[in-house]
Design an enzyme around this catalytic site. Sequence first.
Site, short mmCIF file in Angstrom:
data_model
loop_
_atom_site.label_atom_id
_atom_site.label_comp_id
_atom_site.label_asym_id
_atom_site.label_seq_id
_atom_site.Cartn_x
_atom_site.Cartn_y
_atom_site.Cartn_z
N HIS A 192 0.88 -1.60 0.09
CA HIS A 192 0.54 0.10 0.08
C HIS A 192 0.89 1.16 -0.01
CE1 HIS A 192 -2.40 -3.79 2.32
NE2 HIS A 192 -3.16 -2.87 2.25
N ASP A 212 2.54 1.95 3.23
CA ASP A 212 3.32 1.26 4.05
C ASP A 212 4.76 1.49 3.41
OD1 ASP A 212 1.30 -0.01 4.32
OD2 ASP A 212 1.21 -1.91 2.51
C1 XLS Z 1 -7.74 -6.72 4.13
C2 XLS Z 1 -6.85 -7.01 2.60
C3 XLS Z 1 -5.75 -5.55 2.72
C4 XLS Z 1 -5.34 -6.23 0.74
C5 XLS Z 1 -4.45 -5.03 0.57
O1 XLS Z 1 -7.90 -7.78 4.92
O2 XLS Z 1 -6.42 -8.00 2.53
O3 XLS Z 1 -4.87 -5.95 3.45
O4 XLS Z 1 -4.96 -6.78 0.62
O5 XLS Z 1 -5.10 -3.96 1.01
#
Ligand code: XLS
Length: 440
Positions: free
Chosen positions: A100, A103
Amino acid sequence: MTEFFANIPKIPYEGPKSTNPLAFKYYDPDAVVGGKTMREQLKFALSWWHTMGGDGTDMFGVGTADKTWGQKDPAARAIAKVDAAFEIMDKLSIDYYCYHDRDLSPEYGSLAETNAEFDKVVAYCRKKQEETGKKLLWGTAKCFDHPRYMHGAGTSPSADVFAYAAAQIKKAIESTVELGGSGYVFWGGREGYETLLNTNMALEQDNMARLMRMAVDYGRSIGFKGDFYIEPKPKEPTKHQYDFDTATVIGFLRKYGLDKDFKMNIEANHATLAQHTFQHELRVARDNGFFGSIDANQGDALLGWDTDQFPTNAYDAVLCMYEVLKAGGFTNGGLNFDAKARRGSFTPEDIFYSYIAGMDTFAFGLRAAVKLIEDGRIDKFVEDRYSSWNSGIGKDIIDGKATMADLEKYALEKGEVTDSLGSGRQEMLESILNQIMFTL
Ligand code: XLS
Ligand code: NI
Ligand code: NI
């Protein structure tokens, strides 16, 4: 440059008999399995959020793992994270990563400042990619944790929030293109509702589609040739998420004419939350031409939330890889470990033990799935089970030649159906699967 994991060697493949916890038992990256190397078949990816940022914080307690990477200053930490991530990928023979935007680099004061700092980290990732050959699998925007997104991002009742989210997503797509990513993910963390008493569901869904259309048009205009993905999840954090499951998302994409640009990023634990098996979600995607990428993890049968555990369930991995192979393998997608070590597994070594567990499970899954397909007994059984559709009345129905009246006449003449039912043989098939797995 600092070595963050000086006591961890590059993880070797030692085979199923090895007792070395820092060795692969099934993942032999350059071994050819099913016509391609295992690294090409599996396309493992590191998730930046869990691995580089997740410190074990949960609703009941603070973090247990140190993920500061030796830096107090956020900008210096963001750069250190890149170095540490590339070291992890190198030592584990992982070729891809996913992030993200936040991140990689956190929010600072203004959006302009946040973007400027983000650019520096993206540039550093690019440099590291060039040095190492590692690649970006997909990028995404974190449009769910800041308070401005409390009522959603693309589905917020506030047009200003929608605009802010669009600005954030625009930048995240640009970074994905800059880093040569082959995917861009929408996961609708708060794109849903808590109660219909305060919600205009129709407008919210129309707006989500508007945002996705803008994202596709913009992405294509700056040269993004990869896949856009929606990652279905039925709930959590909202009570009801609009991207509920694969079937729901396919209906949404078709309704809004987005089906040519989007595929599915299927997460195992989200399937469980939707009361489906992982294989079910993959099958729905494959059957409808939406198979794309995978968030590999697993939930806990006794806990009703997204625990994001490293996947160690061999049955699920085999059936997942069976679907992947039947879909023709990964193209732009791969297996992203959207998974975190348990809060009690807090030491740096646990990062490696966790990935080794997950990677070996899927490597085993790949090997067993190839064998399952080569063995052919299960595929043959399914084919035979539907053989009544290959000729006679079955073929007439499929060819559109039979009317209701024809079928009535046929049923009246034939009488009770006794001869073409056949046993479903579930237990026999399950034991074939066991035999293939147990004798790998
Ligand atoms: C949350 C999601 C998230 C996505 C990316 O439950 O898995 O981590 O993979 O935003
Ligand atoms: Ni995910
Ligand atoms: Ni998830």
